[in-house]
Structures are given as structure tokens and as C-alpha cells.
Design a protein around this motif. Sequence first.
Motif: not given
Length: 335
Positions: A106-110, A196-197, A239-240
Amino acid sequence: MYRLLIAFAALLLAGFVMYPPPKLSSRLKEWLDSGQYFQHKGHNIFYIDIVTKANSKAASSVICLHGFPTSSYDWYKILPDLQKHFHRVVLLDFIGFGFSDKPVNHTYSIFEQADIVEDLLDNLEINDVHLLAHDYGDTVAQELLSRYNEKDRSKSLKHTYQILSVCLLNGGIYPETNFPRFTQKILLQPYIGAIASRLMFFQSFRFSFNKVFGPDTQPADEELEDFWAAMRWKDGHAIFHRLIKYIPERQSNKDRWVGVLKDCSIPIKIIYGPADPVNPPIKFIPHSKNTAPKVGLYVLSENIGHYPQLEDPSGVVEEYLKFLTPLKIAHTQAM
């Protein structure tokens, strides 16, 4: 040797992938049970909606917007005070956070998070609202404020809403004064961030999280365990590296999100903890005063860091109510 290191890293990663998530404490379980879900484009979004009948004459609502990488639970210390002064208190977990859905690809966005807030306000038929935000939530509030200022709210909304005020706690309000932590920089790296997440564990979280608090206001282990459990819910740690994309997003939308602080007529207040390595006072305070002089800035005591609502809940509430009192009176008279 190189192949052995890769094999070892793969085994280590596999172990972390299979490592069971922590159990919810009774406190966090109670928090989860007090909330509910609504659907936004096929995803379940967790929220808590508290209506206080005793304050029905106040007729005002507040929605609390949390930070990265935590959840609505960030507000638990000041929630009782908010309930005393608002008719309605709404808290939500943004998509990808807390008890909300955390889709992997998923592309997370403000912008999406702002859509979710508008969708929730619309579902709850809230017409007048105060925004109280922190960290990541500050940027969501800035986007909501930009839409409101431009009268560019979603056309799909059934109800129009009025933003009565905006209060921002420590966050990357100005990209020039925001300095991501080492862990955040790692998460931003292509490929490495994804690994790393997955490799993040409680001890590494505790070490990095404690660093953003003031020296005398460190969170208790029980608090840290609750924050971590909410983050790990539905494998949220995996997903961090996707959630962290808000940092470059702030930079690319700086003119829009900082510009609205200069131009908007809605009352805006910043309550700031100066023992904050993410937004250090030597940079943040003068820049804020010069860039957005109309925005009120209140600096808490010198030992309060990046999470003022957890480190100094009484100080935050006291200053917030001072900011709100004349606004609430004016709104009541206007009604």
C-alpha cells in the motif's frame, strides 16, 4: 564468508517474521474494546467516539490526530480532561497504525490520511470541530487546514464541516527544523528499510523511543509495552518503511503545508516541548516565530520532549484550554 553472512541474515529475518506479537495488556485491551471500526475504501479504520451528555451545551467536538509510529493511545493521559471540556471527543488510528488495517502493498500518504479524517467526520455527522494533533498528525492537520482554507474539501462528503481551531504539538511542521532520528533514516533507505522494519524488536524500539523524551520524563516500561503492542498489531512493524514516506512528502509539499500557517484565518496554536531532538529549540523556536508569526507558540518547561501530551499532560491541557476558552465562548455566541 559473504554468502554465510547473507544466510545468517536470512535466518535472523525469518526468526523475526515468525516471532509472535506481544499480547495486549488489560489497559490496551480496554482501549480496543472502547472503540469501533468504519470502512474507508475497503479498509477498517479504528476510532473511539465519546459523547459526554453533561457537556451537551458546549456543542463542540475535538478530533485527536496521533503521531508516528504510535496510535490514538498517545492521548490516553489527557482524554479524561478533554471529556470534561468537550461535548464530543473523537480519536482514530490512521491506516497503517494502531488497531486500523495495515495493508502490506500500500502507498501510504498524508493526503489519504486527511481523506480518512474527513470521511470519519462525515460519517459521524460532525459539523464543527477542533483539531488537536501531534507529530505525524500535525501534517495531516496542515493538509486538512489547506483544504479548508481553499474550500477544496472532498466533493463526496455529505456534510460540510467547520474547523474551529487547530492545536499542534511537537512535529515536523517546518521541514527545515525537523531532524529525523537514525532509525527513521534507515527506514527511508531503499531495500534496507524493508529489512530494518522486519528486524525491529522491542528493545530497539525502547532505546530509540526513549531518546525523544525529556531526561526526567521517560515513559514507564508498561507504557512502552503498550505502545509496542499496538505497533505490532497486525504486523505493523513490517510496514514502517512505507509509513515513513511522510518525511519526503513533507518536503515536497512544504509550500502548501507551511504556507497555510501563514495565510489561514483560523486560530492556530503550537504547544511545544523544547527537549526535543527531532525538532530542537535552537532551530524550531526562531524559525516558527519568523515563518508564521500569527501562529501562537507556547513553550513548555525545559525538560519536556517530543511527546508533551505524555510527558506533561497537565501542562498541555492547561495551555490548550487557555487557547480554547475565548474561541468556545465566541462559537457559543455565534450559535
